[in-house]
Design a protein around this motif. Structure first.
Motif, mmCIF file in Angstrom:
data_model
loop_
_atom_site.group_PDB
_atom_site.id
_atom_site.type_symbol
_atom_site.label_atom_id
_atom_site.label_comp_id
_atom_site.label_asym_id
_atom_site.label_seq_id
_atom_site.Cartn_x
_atom_site.Cartn_y
_atom_site.Cartn_z
ATOM 1 N N ARG A 47 -5.623 4.094 -10.741
ATOM 2 C CA ARG A 47 -6.114 3.480 -11.977
ATOM 3 C C ARG A 47 -5.359 2.201 -12.332
ATOM 4 N NH1 ARG A 47 -6.569 9.059 -13.354
ATOM 5 N NH2 ARG A 47 -8.732 9.549 -13.822
ATOM 6 N N ASP A 81 -10.666 11.189 -9.528
ATOM 7 C CA ASP A 81 -11.922 11.286 -10.284
ATOM 8 C C ASP A 81 -12.537 9.905 -10.494
ATOM 9 O OD1 ASP A 81 -9.385 11.504 -11.936
ATOM 10 O OD2 ASP A 81 -10.786 10.796 -13.474
ATOM 11 N N GLU A 82 -11.697 8.908 -10.692
ATOM 12 C CA GLU A 82 -12.211 7.546 -10.882
ATOM 13 C C GLU A 82 -12.844 7.026 -9.595
ATOM 14 O OE1 GLU A 82 -10.404 3.255 -12.116
ATOM 15 O OE2 GLU A 82 -10.061 4.953 -13.460
ATOM 16 N N GLU A 84 -14.118 8.866 -7.255
ATOM 17 C CA GLU A 84 -15.346 9.647 -7.078
ATOM 18 C C GLU A 84 -16.466 9.095 -7.953
ATOM 19 O OE1 GLU A 84 -16.436 14.097 -8.265
ATOM 20 O OE2 GLU A 84 -14.949 13.996 -6.644
ATOM 21 N N TYR A 85 -16.144 8.741 -9.181
ATOM 22 C CA TYR A 85 -17.121 8.170 -10.098
ATOM 23 C C TYR A 85 -17.693 6.875 -9.534
ATOM 24 C CZ TYR A 85 -19.121 6.081 -14.309
ATOM 25 O OH TYR A 85 -19.979 5.496 -15.209
ATOM 26 N N ASN A 86 -16.845 6.085 -8.891
ATOM 27 C CA ASN A 86 -17.279 4.814 -8.295
ATOM 28 C C ASN A 86 -17.802 4.977 -6.865
ATOM 29 O OD1 ASN A 86 -16.578 3.272 -10.584
ATOM 30 N ND2 ASN A 86 -14.446 3.168 -9.912
ATOM 31 N N GLU A 87 -17.919 6.229 -6.435
ATOM 32 C CA GLU A 87 -18.416 6.558 -5.089
ATOM 33 C C GLU A 87 -17.591 5.872 -4.008
ATOM 34 O OE1 GLU A 87 -22.634 5.843 -4.980
ATOM 35 O OE2 GLU A 87 -23.027 7.373 -6.483
ATOM 36 N N GLU A 88 -16.270 5.945 -4.180
ATOM 37 C CA GLU A 88 -15.325 5.368 -3.227
ATOM 38 C C GLU A 88 -14.436 6.464 -2.662
ATOM 39 O OE1 GLU A 88 -13.406 1.215 -3.904
ATOM 40 O OE2 GLU A 88 -13.435 2.259 -5.832
ATOM 41 N N TYR A 93 -10.650 2.361 -1.244
ATOM 42 C CA TYR A 93 -9.786 1.780 -2.266
ATOM 43 C C TYR A 93 -8.619 1.024 -1.632
ATOM 44 C CZ TYR A 93 -6.111 1.533 -5.780
ATOM 45 O OH TYR A 93 -5.101 1.091 -6.596
ATOM 46 N N ASP A 117 -7.396 14.563 -7.765
ATOM 47 C CA ASP A 117 -8.282 14.411 -8.912
ATOM 48 C C ASP A 117 -7.670 15.268 -10.013
ATOM 49 O OD1 ASP A 117 -10.208 14.741 -10.884
ATOM 50 O OD2 ASP A 117 -11.870 14.928 -9.481
ATOM 51 N N ARG A 119 -8.398 15.571 -13.101
ATOM 52 C CA ARG A 119 -9.279 16.051 -14.169
ATOM 53 C C ARG A 119 -10.253 17.136 -13.735
ATOM 54 N NH1 ARG A 119 -10.513 10.237 -17.027
ATOM 55 N NH2 ARG A 119 -8.383 9.931 -17.716
ATOM 56 N N THR A 120 -10.318 17.415 -12.462
ATOM 57 C CA THR A 120 -11.294 18.389 -11.998
ATOM 58 C C THR A 120 -10.997 19.777 -12.562
ATOM 59 O OG1 THR A 120 -12.447 19.298 -10.085
ATOM 60 C CG2 THR A 120 -10.076 19.000 -9.860
#
Length: 179
Positions: A47, A81-82, A84-88, A93, A117, A119-120
């Motif tokens: 992040r 999680d970030e 994953e959200y950006n499909e990376e 990265y 992750d 937050r999972t």
């Protein structure tokens, strides 16, 4: 991990946060690791950008403990999680965002890295992340013939011989590493 290994985790928050007590904190960590240090985990977030302070921390650890410290290092990246959200993926990265000093650290550490992750709520995913980390720890132990990094202590003691009088603080044992 109901019947998994017992892992002694020594957390060092703010170890190099601009204070003069880094040597004392390291001595506390060494004192808590009575059986030796079998793996050192560096934690970075996807992040935020890799900072000069993070690079300086790595370089300071190398200076204090000697160049062999990288044989015991594993890098954890948080913020999966970030990605994953950006499909990376983590490799996406690192290929896109990775500054050269971080690439150098990863190379020196044998590219031992894992993405968490935080937050999972998926227990299977949490368990998989922990298992990946424990597999890397096992690899580090195996690669070092099961020997803890004792030579690192001696390098440190040569640098800070007057700090080794500290008493042993508390020890924490965790059955699992659910970040």
């Amino acid at each position: 991990m109901k019947d998994g290994p017992i892992v002694n985790v020594i957390d060092t928050p703010g170890l190099f946060a601009g204070t003069d007590s880094a040597g004392k904190e390291i001595v506390k960590c060494i004192d808590m690791a009575k059986d030796g240090i079998h793996a050192i985990i560096l934690v970075y977030s996807v992040r935020t950008r890799f900072s000069e302070e993070e690079q300086a921390t790595f370089l300071t650890l190398q200076a204090l403990f000697g160049h062999k410290i990288v044989d015991y290092m594993i890098v954890i990246f948080t913020g999966g999680d970030e990605l994953e959200y950006n499909e990376e993926t983590l490799d996406d990265y690192l290929g896109r965002e990775c500054p050269q000093p971080l690439k150098d650290i990863l190379i020196l550490c044998g590219n031992r890295k894992v993405l968490f992750d935080n937050r999972t709520q998926d227990k299977t995913k949490k368990l998989g992340q922990v298992q990946q980390l424990l597999n890397l720890v096992s690899m580090v132990i195996s690669d070092n013939s099961g020997r803890p990094g004792d030579s690192m202590y001696f390098s440190f003691i040569r640098s800070y011989p007057f700090f080794y009088f500290l008493k042993s603080p508390k020890r924490w044992n965790y059955n699992s590493l659910m970040f």
